[in-house]
Write an enzyme that holds these catalytic residues in place. Structure first.
Site, short mmCIF file in Angstrom:
data_model
loop_
_atom_site.label_atom_id
_atom_site.label_comp_id
_atom_site.label_asym_id
_atom_site.label_seq_id
_atom_site.Cartn_x
_atom_site.Cartn_y
_atom_site.Cartn_z
N CYS A 128 0.84 -1.20 0.00
CA CYS A 128 0.00 0.00 0.00
C CYS A 128 0.87 1.25 0.00
O CYS A 128 1.72 1.43 0.87
CB CYS A 128 -0.93 0.01 1.21
SG CYS A 128 -1.93 1.51 1.24
N GLY A 252 -8.10 -5.94 -10.05
CA GLY A 252 -8.71 -4.95 -9.17
C GLY A 252 -9.67 -4.06 -9.93
O GLY A 252 -10.85 -4.38 -10.08
C1 LIG Z 1 -9.68 1.89 -4.65
C2 LIG Z 1 -8.52 0.96 -4.45
C3 LIG Z 1 -8.27 0.43 -3.19
C4 LIG Z 1 -7.19 -0.45 -3.01
N1 LIG Z 1 -7.01 -1.02 -1.77
C5 LIG Z 1 -6.05 -1.97 -1.62
C6 LIG Z 1 -5.94 -2.70 -0.39
O1 LIG Z 1 -6.72 -2.52 0.54
N2 LIG Z 1 -4.94 -3.62 -0.30
C7 LIG Z 1 -4.07 -3.87 -1.35
O2 LIG Z 1 -3.19 -4.73 -1.22
N3 LIG Z 1 -4.17 -3.21 -2.50
C8 LIG Z 1 -5.15 -2.29 -2.67
N4 LIG Z 1 -5.31 -1.69 -3.88
C9 LIG Z 1 -4.45 -2.11 -5.01
C10 LIG Z 1 -5.12 -3.25 -5.80
O3 LIG Z 1 -5.27 -4.40 -4.99
C11 LIG Z 1 -4.27 -3.62 -7.04
O4 LIG Z 1 -3.01 -4.05 -6.61
C12 LIG Z 1 -4.09 -2.43 -7.99
O5 LIG Z 1 -5.31 -1.75 -8.17
C13 LIG Z 1 -3.54 -2.90 -9.35
O6 LIG Z 1 -4.38 -3.83 -9.96
P1 LIG Z 1 -5.45 -3.42 -11.12
O7 LIG Z 1 -4.66 -2.75 -12.21
O8 LIG Z 1 -6.06 -4.72 -11.54
O9 LIG Z 1 -6.41 -2.46 -10.49
C14 LIG Z 1 -6.34 -0.79 -4.10
C15 LIG Z 1 -6.61 -0.24 -5.35
C16 LIG Z 1 -7.68 0.61 -5.55
C17 LIG Z 1 -7.95 1.16 -6.92
#
Ligand SMILES: Cc1cc2nc3c(=O)[nH]c(=O)nc-3n(C[C@H](O)[C@H](O)[C@H](O)COP(=O)(O)O)c2cc1C
Length: 356
Positions: A128, A252
């Site tokens: 994070c 995500g």
């Molecule tokens: C709104 C939001 C909240 C997120 N909260 C977390 C979280 O609580 N824990 C975590 O490990 N990653 C969190 N992430 C990161 C996502 O798990 C992921 O690693 C990131 O969005 C990249 O993947 P994607 O391109 O498929 O979205 C968050 C991302 C977004 C957009």
């Protein structure tokens, strides 16, 4: 290219029109949890709550759903809201609960609670990039202190018997890309799988996820590697698997606009037809989700959530922008629901006229 590690019955590869073999989704074992298909809903704070996890699970095609991250300190101080966040239903399984924090002792205690609650997998957040979390030396800050990261992982691993996973990024910034080192620490500490988002913490969400680096991690480790970042279409999943050889995918933001994505990827990689959601599917999804939220949340929070999800769910729909603008002004949940119903009634009529 590396071949994805697999377990269980091998599924046959299918042939794409250009004659190349399409990678297949082989089940992956995360400890004793069989994840089939190996598609993970990423943890997202404020998004992957109980309602959204259930929606994704009911649509299908997802292997594991992840809860939004929870503070280990808040768990151990008995924070009521945190404990409410951690409620889940049997229907969601397999489910991962992600915790974060910087104290090995508190993290180990919190992991025990996660196990007592019945989660299938305990996940540690080391990725994070939010300032609030970094300041407490948790999340991605742990990539700047691998000694502390290792102590946390080892104490948590020793405290629980359910599978443990760790989710991290490429590093703190371009100069400190130590994800392979952290991956090896996880492997040597008895972690069952790792998930890596192909960006540094400094990047936040800018630029593109670097799938080549994820492939390097996969090559360097023997434990299952779940790749994450910018997979929003079935073709991305195919390209990603071809390039990285990863054991699974984590999605995500792609799931917020298209909760059908897991089912679509599963169909695409099994050589089947990828069904696009119809307007009726979208309407039922939105109204169903909104009723779930409205039933449970006080109306101020419900409205806030409904606006956020409407923005995602109507992305790309003709007239969607007008609806999004309109709902900013609506004062309560009933008027919100009727605006959404009206929008879809009109869209369905237009659709039928076009088809006639
Ligand atoms: C709104 C939001 C909240 C997120 N909260 C977390 C979280 O609580 N824990 C975590 O490990 N990653 C969190 N992430 C990161 C996502 O798990 C992921 O690693 C990131 O969005 C990249 O993947 P994607 O391109 O498929 O979205 C968050 C991302 C977004 C957009």
């Amino acid at each position: 290219m590396t071949t994805p590690a697999s377990s269980g019955t091998e599924k046959p590869a299918s042939q794409s029109p250009d004659g190349e073999l399409t990678p297949t989704l082989q089940p992956v074992m995360v400890g004793d949890i069989r994840v089939d298909p190996p598609l993970f809903l990423a943890p997202m704070a404020g998004v992957t709550d109980r309602d959204f996890r259930l929606i994704v699970r009911r649509i299908g095609g997802v292997g594991v759903v992840s809860m939004e991250f929870v503070s280990s300190k808040a768990i151990m101080s008995g924070n009521r809201k945190t404990r409410e966040l951690m409620v889940f239903s049997e229907e969601e399984r397999p489910l991962a609960i992600q915790i974060y924090g910087s104290s090995p002792e508190i993290m180990a205690d919190a992991a025990r609670v996660v196990e007592e609650l019945g989660a299938d997998i305990c996940d540690i957040n080391m990725g994070c990039p939010a300032n609030k979390v970094l300041k407490g030396c948790a999340g991605a800050a742990l990539m700047g202190d691998l000694g502390l990261a290792e102590r946390i992982i080892r104490q948590v691993r020793a405290a629980i018997s359910i599978p443990l996973t760790v989710k991290f990024r490429l590093g703190l910034n371009d100069k400190q890309r130590n994800f392979i080192e952290l991956g090896k620490i996880c492997q040597d500490s008895g972690v069952q799988a790792v998930a890596v988002h192909g960006r540094t913490a400094r990047q936040m969400f800018s630029g593109e996820a670097d799938w080549e680096q994820i492939a390097r991690l996969k090559d360097a480790l023997t434990l299952p590697v779940i790749g994450n970042g910018d997979i929003t279409k079935p073709e991305h999943a195919e390209r990603f698997l071809r390039r990285s050889g990863c054991d699974g995918l984590m999605i995500g933001r792609g799931a917020t606009r298209n909760p059908w994505i897991f089912r679509q990827i599963d169909a695409h990689l099994s050589g089947g037809a990828v069904a696009q959601p119809t307007l009726e599917d979208r309407r039922d999804l939105i109204l169903g989700h909104f009723r779930m939220v409205a039933d449970r949340e006080p109306s101020k929070f419900a409205l806030h959530k409904l606006r956020k999800f409407t923005g995602w769910y109507t992305h790309g729909l003709p007239g969607g922008r007008n609806l999004r603008r309109q709902i900013q002004q609506l004062p309560d949940v009933p008027s919100f629901l009727s605006a959404v119903e009206q929008f879809f009634d009109e869209a369905l009529v237009e659709d039928a006229n076009r088809a006639a």
